[in-house]
Design a protein around this motif. Structure first.
Motif, PDB file in Angstrom:
ATOM      1  N   UNK A 199      -5.329  -0.590  17.221  1.00 27.92           N
ATOM      2  CA  UNK A 199      -6.447  -1.631  16.850  1.00 27.92           C
ATOM      3  C   UNK A 199      -7.805  -1.308  17.351  1.00 27.92           C
ATOM      4  N   UNK A 200      -8.184  -0.153  18.043  1.00 28.20           N
ATOM      5  CA  UNK A 200      -9.521   0.102  18.524  1.00 28.20           C
ATOM      6  C   UNK A 200     -10.176   0.722  17.024  1.00 28.20           C
ATOM      7  N   UNK A 201     -11.549   0.368  16.946  1.00 31.19           N
ATOM      8  CA  UNK A 201     -12.127   0.703  15.835  1.00 31.19           C
ATOM      9  C   UNK A 201     -12.214   1.941  15.199  1.00 31.19           C
ATOM     10  N   UNK A 202     -12.342   3.004  16.085  1.00 29.53           N
ATOM     11  CA  UNK A 202     -12.179   4.407  15.674  1.00 29.53           C
ATOM     12  C   UNK A 202     -10.921   4.961  15.216  1.00 29.53           C
ATOM     13  N   UNK A 203     -10.090   3.929  15.292  1.00 35.97           N
ATOM     14  CA  UNK A 203      -8.465   4.449  14.899  1.00 35.97           C
ATOM     15  C   UNK A 203      -8.158   3.565  13.598  1.00 35.97           C
ATOM     16  N   UNK A 204      -8.437   2.391  13.841  1.00 34.63           N
ATOM     17  CA  UNK A 204      -8.099   1.270  12.745  1.00 34.63           C
ATOM     18  C   UNK A 204      -8.813   1.783  11.450  1.00 34.63           C
ATOM     19  N   UNK A 205      -9.926   2.332  11.369  1.00 37.46           N
ATOM     20  CA  UNK A 205     -10.832   2.970  10.214  1.00 37.46           C
ATOM     21  C   UNK A 205      -9.864   3.847   9.423  1.00 37.46           C
ATOM     22  N   UNK A 206      -9.315   4.747  10.482  1.00 38.39           N
ATOM     23  CA  UNK A 206      -8.698   5.875   9.782  1.00 38.39           C
ATOM     24  C   UNK A 206      -7.310   5.532   9.371  1.00 38.39           C
ATOM     25  N   UNK A 207      -6.782   4.513   9.944  1.00 38.55           N
ATOM     26  CA  UNK A 207      -5.331   4.083   9.530  1.00 38.55           C
ATOM     27  C   UNK A 207      -5.436   3.298   8.209  1.00 38.55           C
ATOM     28  N   UNK A 208      -6.326   2.568   7.892  1.00 39.10           N
ATOM     29  CA  UNK A 208      -6.816   1.995   6.777  1.00 39.10           C
ATOM     30  C   UNK A 208      -6.748   2.906   5.576  1.00 39.10           C
ATOM     31  N   UNK A 209      -7.439   4.164   5.865  1.00 44.24           N
ATOM     32  CA  UNK A 209      -7.604   4.939   4.691  1.00 44.24           C
ATOM     33  C   UNK A 209      -5.950   5.635   4.535  1.00 44.24           C
ATOM     34  N   UNK A 210      -5.267   5.955   5.610  1.00 41.54           N
ATOM     35  CA  UNK A 210      -3.643   6.197   5.219  1.00 41.54           C
ATOM     36  C   UNK A 210      -3.074   5.448   4.737  1.00 41.54           C
ATOM     37  N   UNK A 211      -3.257   3.910   4.633  1.00 43.64           N
ATOM     38  CA  UNK A 211      -2.553   2.844   4.159  1.00 43.64           C
ATOM     39  C   UNK A 211      -3.012   2.961   2.583  1.00 43.64           C
ATOM     40  N   UNK A 212      -4.450   3.178   2.415  1.00 42.84           N
ATOM     41  CA  UNK A 212      -4.981   3.309   0.989  1.00 42.84           C
ATOM     42  C   UNK A 212      -4.287   4.462   0.385  1.00 42.84           C
ATOM     43  N   UNK A 213      -4.040   5.582   1.016  1.00 43.37           N
ATOM     44  CA  UNK A 213      -3.080   6.876   0.287  1.00 43.37           C
ATOM     45  C   UNK A 213      -1.921   6.302  -0.101  1.00 43.37           C
ATOM     46  N   UNK A 214      -1.115   5.660   0.789  1.00 42.66           N
ATOM     47  CA  UNK A 214       0.139   5.274   0.596  1.00 42.66           C
ATOM     48  C   UNK A 214       0.411   4.246  -0.649  1.00 42.66           C
ATOM     49  N   UNK A 215      -0.634   3.289  -0.620  1.00 39.94           N
ATOM     50  CA  UNK A 215      -0.435   2.168  -1.655  1.00 39.94           C
ATOM     51  C   UNK A 215      -0.862   2.796  -2.978  1.00 39.94           C
ATOM     52  N   UNK A 216      -1.550   3.839  -2.762  1.00 34.65           N
ATOM     53  CA  UNK A 216      -2.261   4.263  -4.348  1.00 34.65           C
ATOM     54  C   UNK A 216      -1.185   4.811  -4.975  1.00 34.65           C
ATOM     55  N   UNK A 217       0.062   5.236  -4.621  1.00 33.47           N
ATOM     56  CA  UNK A 217       1.051   5.819  -5.494  1.00 33.47           C
ATOM     57  C   UNK A 217       2.123   4.970  -6.017  1.00 33.47           C
ATOM     58  N   UNK A 218       2.447   5.280  -7.197  1.00 36.31           N
ATOM     59  CA  UNK A 218       3.431   4.286  -8.090  1.00 36.31           C
ATOM     60  C   UNK A 218       4.912   4.372  -7.234  1.00 36.31           C
TER      61      UNK A 218
END
Length: 239
Positions: A199-218
Motif C-alpha cells: 500500500x505504500x505509494x512507491x510500490x502501489x504505483x508499480x503494482x497497478x502497472x502489473x495489474x494493467x498488464x494482466x487485465x490487458x490480455x484476452x
C-alpha cells in the motif's frame, strides 16, 4: 519493546492508509480481492469490512489474529478457533466464509477435517500446485487452491529486498509464463498482498502497472477463490 512503536505503527499503516490505496488500485483494474480475514480485524476495523463489501470482495477465514498460529492446540480448542472465526465473519458480512488461509500457512493434522466440518470447502495453505486439486477429509469435501509464497509481497519486500519495480516485474514474468501454459490447460495465479507493504505509494504505483498488464490480455479470468472452486467442481468433478 513495550510499547513497540516501530512495529505497531508499521503494521497500523496497512489499516489506516494501505488498504484504501490497494482497494483503489484493484478496483481501477477490475480485480476483486479474496481476503484472508482475521476475526480481530472484523471487530476493530468495521469500515474496512464495509468497503470490501461494497467492492464485492470475498472473505476467507484466516484466524483470530496472526499472532496465534494453528498447530499445537488440542483438537477441541482448534475446532473452537475455527468456529469463532467462521461465525464472526458470517455475522459481519452476512455470508459464512467458504475459503481458509491459516496464519503463516500453519496447520495441525486435524485442520482440514475441522475446516470441512465448519463448512469451509477450499483451503489455500498448500503452495504445491498451479491448479486446484481435491484433498481427503473425514467428511464433506475440500479443494486446495493455489496460493503463492513466490508472488508474495511479504517475501519480496522483507526477505528478498525487492523494490516495487522488481516485484511488479516478477508479477508480469509469472503471468506471462502461466498465460502461455494456460493455452493448453488453465492455471491459477495468486498474488499475495499485505496492505502495510504493497500500500505504500512507491510500490502501489508499480503494482497497478502489473495489474494493467494482466487485465490487458484476452481470456484472463479475474476471479475470486470461491468462483474458481465452483468452476473446478462443475467442470472437473466433485473433490
Amino acid at each position: 519493546l513495550v510499547p513497540d512503536v516501530l512495529n505497531y505503527s508499521g503494521r497500523d499503516y496497512g489499516v489506516r492508509v494501505g488498504i484504501w490505496r490497494l482497494m483503489e488500485v484493484m478496483e481501477r483494474h477490475g480485480v476483486r480481492g479474496t481476503v484472508p480475514l482475521n476475526a480481530d480485524v472484523v471487530r476493530h476495523y468495521p469500515r474496512i469490512i464495509e468497503a470490501g463489501q461494497a467492492l464485492d470482495w470475498e472473505w476467507m477465514g484466516h484466524g483470530l489474529t496472526n499472532s496465534a498460529l494453528i498447530n499445537g492446540q488440542p483438537e477441541d480448542e482448534e475446532r473452537e478457533i475455527v468456529r469463532a472465526v467462521v461465525d464472526t465473519i458470517g455475522q459481519a458480512t452476512g455470508r459464512r466464509p467458504r475459503g481458509w488461509l491459516s496464519p503463516a500457512l500453519t496447520e495441525s493434522h486435524n485442520t482440514l477435517d475441522l475446516l470441512a466440518e465448519a463448512g469451509i470447502d477450499y483451503v489455500a495453505d498448500w503452495v504445491n500446485d498451479e491448479q486446484p486439486y481435491p484433498m481427503r477429509v473425514r467428511a464433506g469435501s475440500m479443494l486446495s487452491l493455489p496460493y503463492s509464497i513466490e508472488i508474495n509481497d511479504f517475501n519480496a519486500f522483507l526477505f528478498q529486498g525487492q523494490s516495487g519495480v522488481q516485484f511488479a516485474d516478477t508479477i508480469r514474468e509469472q503471468f506471462d509464463v502461466l498465460y502461455e501454459d494456460g493455452a493448453v490447460t488453465g492455471r491459477v495465479m495468486g498474488i499475495a498482498l499485505h496492505p502495510f507493504l504493497i500500500g505504500h505509494p512507491h510500490r502501489a504505483r508499480h503494482f497497478g502497472r502489473a495489474l494493467a498488464h494482466i487485465a490487458s490480455h484476452p481470456d484472463v479470468w479475474l476471479a475470486t477463490g470461491s468462483e474458481i472452486a465452483d468452476w473446478y467442481r462443475q467442470t472437473v468433478g466433485k473433490g
